[in-house]
Write a protein that holds these residues in place. Structure first.
Motif, short mmCIF file in Angstrom:
data_model
loop_
_atom_site.label_atom_id
_atom_site.label_comp_id
_atom_site.label_asym_id
_atom_site.label_seq_id
_atom_site.Cartn_x
_atom_site.Cartn_y
_atom_site.Cartn_z
N ASP A 87 -13.80 -3.32 7.74
CA ASP A 87 -14.19 -2.73 6.38
C ASP A 87 -14.66 -1.42 6.21
N GLY A 88 -14.57 -1.22 7.35
CA GLY A 88 -14.41 1.00 7.98
C GLY A 88 -12.99 1.64 8.39
N PRO A 89 -13.17 1.40 9.69
CA PRO A 89 -12.29 2.18 10.30
C PRO A 89 -10.64 1.22 10.51
N LEU A 90 -10.51 -0.09 10.76
CA LEU A 90 -9.62 -1.04 10.28
C LEU A 90 -9.17 -0.90 9.19
N GLN A 91 -9.43 0.05 8.22
CA GLN A 91 -8.99 -0.34 6.58
C GLN A 91 -7.88 0.33 6.48
N THR A 92 -7.22 0.68 6.05
CA THR A 92 -6.68 2.23 5.43
C THR A 92 -6.33 2.08 3.91
N PRO B 13 1.52 -7.83 0.07
CA PRO B 13 0.86 -7.52 1.55
C PRO B 13 -0.12 -7.26 1.86
N MET B 14 -0.85 -5.48 1.66
CA MET B 14 -1.62 -5.28 2.46
C MET B 14 -3.61 -5.50 2.59
N GLY B 15 -3.35 -6.22 0.92
CA GLY B 15 -4.89 -6.61 1.16
C GLY B 15 -4.68 -7.52 1.82
N LEU B 16 -3.56 -8.29 1.77
CA LEU B 16 -3.62 -10.04 2.90
C LEU B 16 -3.53 -9.16 4.51
N LEU B 17 -2.92 -8.30 4.85
CA LEU B 17 -3.41 -7.76 5.99
C LEU B 17 -4.70 -7.26 6.38
N HIS B 18 -5.19 -7.20 5.30
CA HIS B 18 -7.18 -6.50 4.94
C HIS B 18 -7.51 -7.66 5.46
N ALA B 19 -7.16 -9.03 5.17
CA ALA B 19 -8.16 -10.72 5.22
C ALA B 19 -7.67 -10.89 6.50
N ALA B 20 -6.22 -10.36 7.04
CA ALA B 20 -5.76 -10.88 8.61
C ALA B 20 -6.56 -10.04 9.18
N VAL B 21 -6.81 -9.05 9.17
CA VAL B 21 -7.73 -8.32 10.48
C VAL B 21 -9.58 -8.63 10.71
N HIS B 22 -9.85 -9.57 9.55
CA HIS B 22 -11.48 -10.07 9.28
C HIS B 22 -10.97 -11.88 9.68
N LEU B 23 -9.68 -11.86 9.61
CA LEU B 23 -9.86 -13.21 10.37
C LEU B 23 -9.07 -13.29 11.67
N VAL B 24 -8.53 -12.19 12.49
CA VAL B 24 -8.85 -11.91 13.32
C VAL B 24 -9.72 -11.80 14.16
#
Length: 129
Positions: free
Chosen positions: A24-29, A42-53
């Motif tokens: 939610d910090g450094p990896l969120q654009t 797609p960017m909201g989905l990408l954020h959720a995918a970052v959390h998934l990983v």
């Protein structure tokens, strides 16, 4: 294999909270933040995918079974996406900005709900053992 000692449980919760900070910090654009208010963006989905990983990595590192890792990583990412979407829609719909107390109430509620999902994951891990 995961051992549900009190220290292991605290370690799991701590690791998930650190993961949350990183995702939610450094990896969120800025594009991710802006995309979260449009369902399916797609960017909201990408954020959720970052959390998934991130969740997947934490759960693998603590030694939980692969089925647990898959189910709870996907579940957490799905919840994360919808929590963020709801908060963004509420804040933008109401026109709240960082200068409004309600903005901070919504922001704080969003973060607490995310951390409650981590407590739920930890409780499920304890129930597994």
């Amino acid at each position: 294999m995961y051992a549900a000692s009190p220290y292991a449980l605290l370690g799991l919760v701590l690791a998930l909270q650190i993961k949350h900070f990183i995702c939610d910090g450094p990896l969120q654009t800025r594009a991710m933040v802006e995309g979260k208010r449009i369902y399916g963006n797609p960017m909201g989905l990408l954020h959720a995918a970052v959390h998934l990983v991130g969740t997947l990595l934490v759960l693998l590192l603590v030694g939980l079974p692969l089925w647990f890792v898959a189910v709870f990583s996907l579940g957490e990412a799905t919840l994360h996406y919808h929590i963020d979407f709801a908060k963004e829609r509420l804040v933008k719909g109401a026109g709240w900005t960082i200068n409004d107390a309600y903005f901070w109430w919504a922001f704080t509620a969003d973060q607490v709900i995310h951390h409650m999902t981590y407590l739920g994951i930890a409780a499920a891990a304890v129930a597994l053992t």
